[in-house]
Design an enzyme around this catalytic site. Structure first.
Site, mmCIF file in Angstrom:
data_model
loop_
_atom_site.group_PDB
_atom_site.id
_atom_site.type_symbol
_atom_site.label_atom_id
_atom_site.label_comp_id
_atom_site.label_asym_id
_atom_site.label_seq_id
_atom_site.Cartn_x
_atom_site.Cartn_y
_atom_site.Cartn_z
ATOM 1 N N TYR A 103 25.242 42.905 -13.776
ATOM 2 C CA TYR A 103 26.485 42.157 -13.933
ATOM 3 C C TYR A 103 26.506 41.423 -15.274
ATOM 4 O O TYR A 103 25.513 40.813 -15.684
ATOM 5 C CB TYR A 103 26.618 41.180 -12.761
ATOM 6 N N LYS A 200 31.417 37.440 -2.629
ATOM 7 C CA LYS A 200 31.815 38.829 -2.454
ATOM 8 C C LYS A 200 31.832 39.203 -0.971
ATOM 9 O O LYS A 200 32.642 38.690 -0.211
ATOM 10 C CB LYS A 200 30.899 39.735 -3.271
#
Length: 384
Positions: A103, A200
């Site tokens: 990420y 998430k």
């Protein structure tokens, strides 16, 4: 029957949880308080100040530990603040071996924040254990793994990396955000620390920003608890409540994410205008066998490139989507589409991005839990 013996689907609802002591509330109340009354200095009921601990956050931390088969859970204000706490275990001069395909925010934290404090980061493709071993030296203290990786969906063999870490007496931390403990449990595979952007899949409804760590070792947990309290990047009671509520439906949501993910991946791989689809469920995926052994299914995250790897065409596709929403983040009930090079991974230099396959034409999908036929129809009209 002990709650520790529950199977995963039951753990998401009952693991580490107890009715509230005050009135027997089934869901932990939102303790919207900063401080707690004491009968004498130090005479309190386990809570004195909500940065240090809050009953709602504690309930979440207990649930996190339960679903990851850990012992100690810690909840933070974001996934990055959870990562921040892990790196604060290190000292100037220490070195970290990290996944090269990770990420963009993780890369930015490592390179632009912690490197200036004397911590060195080496980024390598972790499909090869030998490539990791080559970067280990006497200063190495931590291996940072993300699997499946963001956004290339590479799968890293946690057991193999764990054996390497133990051989060199290193900590192994695994970012389990994409898989969730529904699909893989890194502590059971030998990891020391599991990290989540609970924003998430754990929260699951795109309404909260929370991070999480789970460990088994008490000494390590105590160090992390100290950092959590000293640095103060904790999540509030409302965010804790929402994440805990999300965890209670994690298993049913993940089942649908996986079903829809498979349907979308198979549609895309057979589309004449699509050149390459990245999804661990394909037998042609480079580490499919590892994914099959390490994970219980293959998840709802997919990346793909159109024929000719055309940047302009990729932008047109994400702009034309109607059911998929063009947005940052992932793991919510709604399907999201992203353009990593200009969104989630923009903080990684183009040259570095492209080394790991994050080209300008790459599109990433977080497949939600809508009707799969509607999602396929949306992609059909967007791709053309």
């Amino acid at each position: 029957m002990s709650k520790k013996d529950l199977k995963f689907n039951s753990k998401t609802i009952h693991g580490g949880q107890h009715p509230d002591k005050a009135y027997g509330a089934v869901m932990p109340p939102i303790y919207q308080t900063s401080t707690y009354a004491q009968t004498t200095p130090g005479g309190h009921q386990g809570f004195e100040y909500s940065r240090s601990a809050n009953p709602t956050r504690t309930a979440l931390e207990n649930a996190l530990a339960s679903i990851e088969n850990g012992v100690y859970g810690l909840a933070f204000a974001s996934g990055l603040s959870a990562m921040d706490a892990v790196i604060k275990l290190l000292n100037p001069g220490d070195e970290v071996v990290s996944t090269n395909d990770l990420y963009g925010g993780s890369y930015r934290l490592f390179k632009q924040i912690f490197e200036k404090y004397g911590i060195t980061f080496h980024f390598v493709g972790m499909q090869s254990i030998d490539a990791i071993a080559e970067k280990i030296n006497n200063n190495t203290k931590l291996i940072w793994v993300e699997t499946p990786t963001n956004p290339m969906m590479n799968v890293i063999d946690v057991k193999a990396v764990s054996s390497l870490a133990k051989k060199h007496n290193l900590l192994l931390a695994v970012d389990n955000t994409f898989a969730t403990p529904y699909l893989q449990r890194p502590l059971d595979l030998g990891a020391d620390i599991v990290m989540h952007s609970a924003t998430k899949y754990l929260g699951g409804h795109s309404d909260v920003v929370v991070g999480a760590l789970v460990v088994k070792d008490k000494e390590l947990a105590d160090k992390l608890y100290f950092i959590q309290n000293a640095s103060g990047a904790v999540c509030g009671p409302m965010d804790s409540f929402l994440t805990l509520r999300g965890i209670k439906t994690l298993h049913v949501r993940m089942q649908r994410h996986c079903e829809n993910g498979k349907a979308i991946a198979e549609y895309l791989v057979n589309h004449p205008k699509i050149e390459k689809v990245y999804w661990p469920g394909f037998e042609t995926h480079p580490n499919h066998d590892v994914a099959k052994n390490q994970m219980d299914d293959f998840g709802g995250m997919i990346s793909f490139i159109t024929k000719g790897s055309n940047y302009d065409e990729a932008i047109k596709i994400v702009e034309r989507l109607q059911v998929f929403t063009l947005a940052e983040s992932l793991g919510g009930v709604e399907s999201l589409a992203g353009h990593p090079a200009s969104m989630t991974h923009a903080s990684i230099p183009k040259e570095e991005r492209e080394k790991s396959g994050v080209v300008d034409a790459l599109i990433r999908l977080s497949v939600g839990i809508e009707d799969a036929d509607d999602l396929i129809a949306d992609l059909e009209q967007a791709i053309g």
